[in-house]
Design a protein around this motif. Sequence first.
Motif, PDB file in Angstrom:
ATOM      1  N   ALA A   1      11.518   5.124  -3.392  1.00 11.61           N
ATOM      2  CA  ALA A   1       9.983   5.741  -1.845  1.00 11.61           C
ATOM      3  C   ALA A   1       9.122   5.321  -2.176  1.00 11.61           C
ATOM      4  O   ALA A   1       8.408   4.740  -1.481  1.00 11.61           O
TER       5      ALA A   1
ATOM      6  N   LEU B   1      13.223   8.206   4.684  1.00  9.99           N
ATOM      7  CA  LEU B   1      12.523   9.183   3.512  1.00  9.99           C
ATOM      8  C   LEU B   1      13.185  10.412   3.712  1.00  9.99           C
ATOM      9  O   LEU B   1      13.191  11.366   3.168  1.00  9.99           O
TER      10      LEU B   1
ATOM     11  N   ARG C   1       6.813   3.488   0.648  1.00  9.67           N
ATOM     12  CA  ARG C   1       5.556   3.628   0.596  1.00  9.67           C
ATOM     13  C   ARG C   1       4.365   2.376   0.788  1.00  9.67           C
ATOM     14  O   ARG C   1       3.058   1.978   1.446  1.00  9.67           O
TER      15      ARG C   1
END
Length: 256
Positions: free
Chosen positions: A151, A229, A155
């Motif tokens: 994740a 996500l 990002r």
Amino acid sequence: MTGTEPGNEAGTEAGTAGARSADRLTSVLRPVRAGNGFEEALEQILQVVRLGLVPAGGRLPAERELAERLGISRVTLREVLKVLQDQGLIESRRGRYGGTFVLPRTDAGGEDELRRRVAAVDIEDVLRFREVLEVGAAGLCAAHGLGGAGADRLREALDRTRDAPLGEYRRLDTLFHLTVAELCGSPSLAARYAGVRASVNELLDCIPLLVRNLEHSQRQHTALVEAVLDGDADGAREIMREHCAGTAALLRGFLT
């Protein structure tokens, strides 16, 4: 004084040519989808120009008619026409015989060079394969879930594309898409995607960078990351499918 004034002959003839071509535009100009309005409208008007449906010197339909045919706002249409004007394909004229006119092509080797560069590429095959891989990768990332490190990588890849200098955007955009492919859990898919992305980039290098398109792409990137996500596989696939369709519309418009 009777007849057409000499200074207005070109405008009158161009307007007549535009009127004669209006019925031929129905097969090309159609309402665009809401998700990629700018890109698809640009593709369609490029087709009108490149197919010669409005000849050099001919006048495009009025802005109001074009906007209605395409199902877009006048603001979006003017942004599309600005791109075409910047590319030397059309010009806007004011006055009684004004409007938006198609300019004669001035090749000077540019068009021939472009044809040579894309001749060996099956554009439709590249675009379809790219869509299959990207949509699949996005869905897998969301369905399987990303751990903390994954994740964070996603990002960070997105963050690097934000406020990127124009000259760096395509490189960072490529890295973002490669990150999605690498995080999907299939090394084979990631390897195939790296190959097809190289072909996509060769095509993208043949068309101009359009700020409106990049801003739109960035919003789609953000929505994609949120869907991944959140574990929304269907949403991630749909966002990526729409994103690929927008790029495809631009490439088809400029290159085919």
